[in-house]
Design a protein around this motif. Structure first.
Motif, PDB file in Angstrom:
ATOM      1  N   ARG A   1       8.859  -3.919 -56.488  1.00 41.30           N
ATOM      2  CA  ARG A   1       9.982  -3.013 -56.321  1.00 41.30           C
ATOM      3  C   ARG A   1      10.565  -3.056 -54.904  1.00 41.30           C
ATOM      4  NH1 ARG A   1      10.550   0.549 -60.012  1.00 41.30           N
ATOM      5  NH2 ARG A   1       9.912  -1.262 -61.213  1.00 41.30           N
ATOM      6  N   VAL A   2       9.700  -3.196 -53.906  1.00 41.82           N
ATOM      7  CA  VAL A   2      10.175  -3.236 -52.525  1.00 41.82           C
ATOM      8  C   VAL A   2      11.043  -4.468 -52.300  1.00 41.82           C
ATOM      9  CG1 VAL A   2       9.500  -3.416 -50.105  1.00 41.82           C
ATOM     10  CG2 VAL A   2       8.220  -1.916 -51.649  1.00 41.82           C
ATOM     11  N   LEU A   3      10.587  -5.630 -52.801  1.00 48.42           N
ATOM     12  CA  LEU A   3      11.363  -6.861 -52.638  1.00 48.42           C
ATOM     13  C   LEU A   3      12.675  -6.790 -53.414  1.00 48.42           C
ATOM     14  CD1 LEU A   3       8.593  -9.628 -52.798  1.00 48.42           C
ATOM     15  CD2 LEU A   3       9.801  -8.757 -50.785  1.00 48.42           C
ATOM     16  N   GLU A   4      12.647  -6.201 -54.607  1.00 43.89           N
ATOM     17  CA  GLU A   4      13.867  -6.074 -55.404  1.00 43.89           C
ATOM     18  C   GLU A   4      14.903  -5.204 -54.687  1.00 43.89           C
ATOM     19  OE1 GLU A   4      12.386  -6.472 -60.050  1.00 43.89           O
ATOM     20  OE2 GLU A   4      12.306  -4.518 -59.063  1.00 43.89           O
ATOM     21  N   ILE A   5      14.460  -4.083 -54.166  1.00 45.17           N
ATOM     22  CA  ILE A   5      15.387  -3.195 -53.469  1.00 45.17           C
ATOM     23  C   ILE A   5      15.929  -3.857 -52.211  1.00 45.17           C
ATOM     24  CG2 ILE A   5      15.561  -1.017 -52.196  1.00 45.17           C
ATOM     25  CD1 ILE A   5      13.582   0.182 -54.177  1.00 45.17           C
ATOM     26  N   THR A   6      15.044  -4.541 -51.474  1.00 44.43           N
ATOM     27  CA  THR A   6      15.477  -5.219 -50.251  1.00 44.43           C
ATOM     28  C   THR A   6      16.531  -6.274 -50.556  1.00 44.43           C
ATOM     29  OG1 THR A   6      13.314  -4.861 -49.233  1.00 44.43           O
ATOM     30  CG2 THR A   6      14.708  -6.579 -48.273  1.00 44.43           C
ATOM     31  N   ALA A   7      16.298  -7.047 -51.616  1.00 47.47           N
ATOM     32  CA  ALA A   7      17.261  -8.086 -51.994  1.00 47.47           C
ATOM     33  C   ALA A   7      18.589  -7.467 -52.412  1.00 47.47           C
ATOM     34  CB  ALA A   7      16.691  -8.932 -53.126  1.00 47.47           C
ATOM     35  N   ALA A   8      18.536  -6.391 -53.205  1.00 45.06           N
ATOM     36  CA  ALA A   8      19.772  -5.744 -53.653  1.00 45.06           C
ATOM     37  C   ALA A   8      20.576  -5.212 -52.468  1.00 45.06           C
ATOM     38  CB  ALA A   8      19.442  -4.612 -54.620  1.00 45.06           C
ATOM     39  N   LEU A   9      19.892  -4.644 -51.498  1.00 48.37           N
ATOM     40  CA  LEU A   9      20.594  -4.137 -50.314  1.00 48.37           C
ATOM     41  C   LEU A   9      21.199  -5.278 -49.493  1.00 48.37           C
ATOM     42  CD1 LEU A   9      18.151  -1.317 -49.137  1.00 48.37           C
ATOM     43  CD2 LEU A   9      20.258  -1.099 -50.467  1.00 48.37           C
ATOM     44  N   ALA A  10      20.481  -6.404 -49.420  1.00 49.50           N
ATOM     45  CA  ALA A  10      21.008  -7.557 -48.680  1.00 49.50           C
ATOM     46  C   ALA A  10      22.289  -8.079 -49.334  1.00 49.50           C
ATOM     47  CB  ALA A  10      19.957  -8.661 -48.616  1.00 49.50           C
TER      48      ALA A  10
ATOM     49  N   LEU B   1      26.912   4.319 -49.429  1.00 49.78           N
ATOM     50  CA  LEU B   1      26.743   5.097 -50.654  1.00 49.78           C
ATOM     51  C   LEU B   1      26.196   4.237 -51.788  1.00 49.78           C
ATOM     52  CD1 LEU B   1      30.012   7.225 -50.541  1.00 49.78           C
ATOM     53  CD2 LEU B   1      27.674   8.058 -50.239  1.00 49.78           C
ATOM     54  N   ALA B   2      26.700   3.001 -51.899  1.00 51.46           N
ATOM     55  CA  ALA B   2      26.185   2.093 -52.918  1.00 51.46           C
ATOM     56  C   ALA B   2      24.710   1.793 -52.695  1.00 51.46           C
ATOM     57  CB  ALA B   2      26.997   0.788 -52.917  1.00 51.46           C
ATOM     58  N   SER B   3      24.296   1.688 -51.444  1.00 47.75           N
ATOM     59  CA  SER B   3      22.893   1.416 -51.126  1.00 47.75           C
ATOM     60  C   SER B   3      21.996   2.568 -51.559  1.00 47.75           C
ATOM     61  CB  SER B   3      22.736   1.161 -49.626  1.00 47.75           C
ATOM     62  OG  SER B   3      23.506   0.039 -49.217  1.00 47.75           O
ATOM     63  N   VAL B   4      22.436   3.789 -51.273  1.00 48.70           N
ATOM     64  CA  VAL B   4      21.658   4.965 -51.675  1.00 48.70           C
ATOM     65  C   VAL B   4      21.523   5.016 -53.194  1.00 48.70           C
ATOM     66  CG1 VAL B   4      21.629   7.489 -51.730  1.00 48.70           C
ATOM     67  CG2 VAL B   4      22.265   6.285 -49.627  1.00 48.70           C
TER      68      VAL B   4
END
Length: 475
Positions: free
Chosen positions: A153-162, A363-366
């Motif tokens: 989950r951490v890697l998925e969120i990090t990638a999505a934010l990038a 906002l999209a990141s949150v």
């Protein structure tokens, strides 16, 4: 769903406030500032703009998103296309009446006043940055094909934010960088779509097709639910209307471009979804996070085809995020110039509304982090449904504006006075928009309503400041 940045930069600047009294005589719409003659584009370019905006990154996840509903989703595609064309025709008629840049915001504000215009702009702005969150989540699924990250989950969120912040940095660098990214991504976008949409038909196996009614809701319930998700694929049908001030002869070309672009995108979508349905086994497809890659692997064996598709899909999604990041900043730009949004949204640096870019991506990141609790595919589905709600609000207000002018007897300025035809078309588009709201589901409507009503405080603040400001004072 991908935007051309240059085509959305022109702000809407009415010469005066919207008429607050709906019973006063109808004033002629004030013309916005005319763009430079060389920047205007004709029917072919306007059609390409609509088709390019409609076909973006969402298509790469849509087949998996609607697979659980069964093949009734293909019927939903057909119905949705008819409804989208009806909306396109309504936008064309409204552009004949008021051929200014701004689209739904302009139409709602002219017909119903500042508050309706604000709700339209606010809701459309929400649609843009929520769509960015959905596209970033979809990109994670294809990244997993290239660099397996499993279900970390951490890697998925990090990638999505990038995926969200890298295009934001390109936007902040100026429109020249935005345009370069758009050019490359637009060309590469059609490679995987053509490979799967056309090539997949030669590998079509009826045994892969799932049941007609996959979720047991009945064909009508399944079609309604599938259509709510599929609307995400058609965001951008209003592109020509949004850029009407830059279209040559907008009274004629906005409507034509909207219909032609929407129809062309519909053919690509329907063929692509049908090809994926027929090449990927149904049980595999409903859990897939990269359906086009799975289709290529099924067609040619091995994993090389899926890898190629994943690379092209990621480039396409990055381009879509790049363009929609700028659109998310420009959506409130016109409203800010009219004093309906905070003034910071109306300021530019290197041709880019930088404050809007940063706020929208933040906002999209949150929202991305908050929705990832259900996993990448679950997050994508929920975000798509939220955009369905927020996108339908401007559509409802626009169709209501069309009906308002018909009731007012202003048909001499709406397609030559064909009252019955225009009334049927307007009522059909309005009913179609309500149907989409019904299919979004309680959870998506709940989140969407919270986002929408939160904007009322912004409107109250801005309206109070305008009333308190001395007459003639600068904003």
């Amino acid at each position: 769903m991908q935007t051309s940045p240059a085509a959305t930069r022109q702000a809407t600047r009415p010469s005066g406030p919207a008429d607050p009294d709906p019973v006063t005589p109808d004033p002629a719409p004030a013309p916005g500032p005319a763009p430079a003659k060389g920047r205007r584009f004709g029917l072919a370019t306007a059609t390409a703009l609509v088709m390019g905006n409609v076909i973006g990154g969402g298509i790469f996840m849509i087949p998996a998103a609607v697979a659980p509903f069964g093949t009734v989703s293909l019927l939903a595609f057909v119905v949705l296309t008819v409804g989208a064309i009806a909306l396109a025709l309504v936008f064309g008629q409204l552009a004949r009446r008021n051929p200014r840049t701004g689209g739904p915001y302009v139409y709602a504000r002219e017909a119903f006043g500042d508050f309706a215009g604000f709700l339209s702009a606010w809701s459309y702005w929400i649609t843009t940055w929520v769509s960015n969150a959905a596209l970033a989540v979809a990109a994670v699924g294809y990244l997993d094909v290239l660099v397996p990250i499993g279900h970390n989950r951490v890697l998925e969120i990090t990638a999505a934010l990038a995926f969200q912040w890298l295009p934001a940095l390109a936007n902040l660098a100026g429109t020249r960088f935005v345009g370069a990214v758009q050019l490359v991504s637009t060309v590469l976008k059609f490679i995987p779509l053509l490979l799967v949409s056309v090539g997949g038909l030669f590998f079509f196996d009826p045994k892969n097709i799932g049941p007609f009614d996959g979720n047991g809701q009945g064909w009508m319930g399944g079609m309604t639910a599938a259509a709510a998700i599929l609307l995400f694929s058609y965001l951008g049908v209003e592109s020509a209307a949004m850029s009407a001030g830059q279209v040559r002869d907008p009274e004629r070309n906005v409507g034509r471009a909207s219909v032609l672009g929407t129809s062309g995108a519909a053919v690509v979508y329907l063929l692509g979804t049908l090809a994926v349905f027929g090449t990927v086994a149904h049980q595999r497809l409903v859990t897939s996070s990269a359906p086009f890659s799975d289709a290529m692997n099924a067609m040619f064996g091995g994993t090389w085809g899926g890898t190629v598709i994943a690379v092209a899909a990621l480039i396409s999604m990055t381009g879509a995020l790049n363009g929609w990041t700028l659109l998310a900043a420009q959506a409130p730009y016109a409203a800010a110039r009219d004093g309906l949004f905070p003034a910071a949204f109306g300021k530019e640096k290197r041709g880019v509304p930088t404050f809007g870019v940063v706020v929208s991506v933040a906002l999209a990141s949150v929202l991305t982090v908050a929705n990832f609790a259900s996993g990448a595919k679950g997050a994508f589905d929920m975000l798509v449904l939220v955009t369905t709600f927020t996108a339908v609000v401007p559509y409802l207000l626009s169709t209501a504006a069309q009906l308002y002018w018909l009731v007012r007897g202003a048909t001499d300025r709406v397609d030559g006075g064909h009252l019955v035809r225009d009334a049927v078309l307007g009522l059909g588009a309005f009913a179609f928009s309500l149907w989409l709201l019904a299919g979004a589901g309680y959870a998506a409507v709940y989140q969407g309503v919270l986002f929408l009503f939160a904007g009322i405080l912004v409107y109250v603040w801005q309206a109070g400041r305008r009333r308190a400001r001395p007459e003639g004072a600068a904003r």
